[in-house]
Design a protein around this motif. Structure first.
Motif, short mmCIF file in Angstrom:
data_model
loop_
_atom_site.label_atom_id
_atom_site.label_comp_id
_atom_site.label_asym_id
_atom_site.label_seq_id
_atom_site.Cartn_x
_atom_site.Cartn_y
_atom_site.Cartn_z
N LEU A 51 -17.67 -20.78 25.29
CA LEU A 51 -17.21 -21.81 24.61
C LEU A 51 -15.46 -21.36 24.86
N GLY A 52 -14.59 -22.19 25.31
CA GLY A 52 -13.13 -22.20 25.27
C GLY A 52 -12.61 -22.86 24.45
N CYS A 53 -12.02 -22.29 23.23
CA CYS A 53 -11.26 -22.59 22.90
C CYS A 53 -9.53 -23.50 22.74
N PRO A 85 -11.65 -25.97 8.91
CA PRO A 85 -12.80 -25.57 8.75
C PRO A 85 -14.27 -26.33 9.66
N ASP A 86 -13.80 -27.31 9.89
CA ASP A 86 -14.37 -27.93 11.51
C ASP A 86 -14.73 -27.27 12.54
N MET A 87 -13.23 -26.60 13.23
CA MET A 87 -13.69 -25.54 14.01
C MET A 87 -14.27 -24.60 14.29
N ILE A 88 -13.70 -23.88 12.60
CA ILE A 88 -14.69 -22.40 12.33
C ILE A 88 -15.95 -22.89 12.13
N ILE A 105 -5.64 -17.03 15.58
CA ILE A 105 -5.70 -16.66 14.11
C ILE A 105 -6.56 -17.58 14.34
N LEU A 106 -6.96 -18.73 14.35
CA LEU A 106 -8.22 -19.53 13.88
C LEU A 106 -9.70 -18.81 14.78
N VAL A 107 -9.66 -17.46 15.46
CA VAL A 107 -10.52 -17.09 16.55
C VAL A 107 -10.83 -16.23 15.57
N GLY A 108 -9.36 -15.83 14.79
CA GLY A 108 -9.81 -14.19 13.55
C GLY A 108 -10.54 -15.10 12.82
N LYS A 109 -10.17 -16.03 11.86
CA LYS A 109 -10.43 -16.54 10.97
C LYS A 109 -12.60 -16.05 11.22
N ARG A 114 -3.53 -10.54 15.11
CA ARG A 114 -3.38 -12.30 15.16
C ARG A 114 -5.70 -12.30 15.16
N LEU A 115 -5.80 -11.84 15.85
CA LEU A 115 -7.55 -11.61 15.71
C LEU A 115 -7.73 -10.98 14.58
#
Length: 347
Positions: free
Chosen positions: A23-25, A39-42, A69-73, A117-118
């Motif tokens: 999955l390319g983020c 929230p949608d992306m997580i 940061i998003l992927v880390g969450k 960040r991750l």
């Protein structure tokens, strides 16, 4: 795993195993218009992992920094050990301008920044995103090798690297994966880079396997691109080039209709049929598109269908370069010889 369609493959010869599709983020946070709701992306990342897609691809330059940061969450609460986490470094933003850096001090600082960040203590697959042509590739890989020895990185990858650069890098420390653009309308890597990877036992990660959305939506996609979407400025999506490339989409669409699948599924299935050492990483921001993408794994193409697809999507059938002239690719990735490097050299 919830979805039996997604199998596992060995990526390279160093022991890394990943989902057959990743999955390319990037598009969740950058380059393809404004960032999407967190929230949608997580939720999408969690859905991907639960579906068996466990190779997640990000980079410190996406945002910059916001995608990591998003992927880390998304990896909190027990998800970290279910994924193979890939990120990249090498494109630094300084005073709003990008600069490619591969000097040892930057390699180390970039890795520490990504780990933070991750929110992880190691990166499964760490790529050099673009090659710094001022620094011998042996020097950059030498520092990455130290990070492997320290346990901060498990496997090393290269992105947009020439065959000669790949060879030189691999001689310093085994390269596990090379990331390159590979799709029905980007086939130039087949001449030299793909055979080199196979000779050296290096896995191939195919980015933009859907032609940056072209095989999902066709030429009408361009009309829907918002401000800040860098695809608007890519040569293949411009004027006469787009008119010409529309014919390729129409012919792929016709074959897909006959096959009973979507053109994007057909395009993705074609990449999967290149070999079990290839892992495409289509990006998406929608669960329904993700579900459609993983169904491409169950599409079987006959030798005749492969020949037909490749005859209409030959290397010279597409008009326009992959990127604008300002963005470097593997064609500009050769570095000076190691003998030219002085350890005191500062960049």
């Amino acid at each position: 795993m919830a979805n039996s369609v997604v199998g596992r493959i060995k990526l390279g010869s160093q022991g890394l195993q990943v989902s057959a599709q990743g999955l390319g983020c990037m598009g969740m946070s950058a380059f393809y218009g404004p960032p999407k709701p967190e929230p949608d992306m997580i939720a999408l990342i969690h859905h991907a992992i639960n579906s068996g897609v466990t190779l997640l691809d990000t980079s410190d330059v996406y945002g910059p920094h916001t995608n990591e940061i998003l992927v880390g969450k998304a990896l909190k609460d027990g998800f970290r050990n279910k994924v193979e986490l890939a990120t990249k470094f090498g494109i630094a933003f300084i005073d709003g301008k990008s600069e490619i850096r591969g000097d040892p001090a930057y390699v180390r600082a970039a890795c520490e920044g990504s780990l933070k960040r991750l929110g992880v203590d190691y990166i499964d697959l760490y790529y050099l995103h673009r090659v710094d042509t001022r620094v011998p590739i042996e020097v950059t890989i030498g520092e990455l090798k130290k990070l492997v020895e320290e346990g901060k990185v498990k496997y090393i990858g290269l992105s947009e690297a020439s065959a000669s650069t790949i060879r030189r890098a691999h001689a310093v420390h085994p390269i596990t994966a090379v990331q390159l653009e590979w799709s029905l309308w980007s086939r130039d890597a087949e001449a030299d880079i793909v055979p080199t990877c196979r000779e050296l036992g290096i896995g191939i990660v195919a980015y933009s396997p859907l032609g940056r959305g072209f095989f999902s939506y066709g030429p009408k996609m361009v009309e829907t691109l918002g401000e800040g979407d860098f695809r608007k400025h890519m040569p293949r999506f411009q004027g006469e080039n787009l008119e010409h490339n529309k014919r390729l989409y129409d012919r792929v669409n016709a074959i897909a209709t006959k096959k009973g699948c979507t053109p994007s599924q057909l395009a993705l299935a074609w990449v999967h049929h290149q070999g079990n050492d290839v892992c495409p990483i289509p990006g998406t921001t929608k669960v329904e598109n993700f579900n459609q993408n993983i169904q491409a794994l169950s599409i079987k193409l006959t030798p005749e269908e492969m020949v037909e697809l490749e005859s209409i999507a030959s290397a010279d059938s597409v008009k326009g370069d992959r990127y604008s002239a300002a963005i470097t690719t593997y064609r500009e990735s050769d570095t000076p010889p190691l003998s030219s490097w002085k350890p005191t050299t500062s960049i």
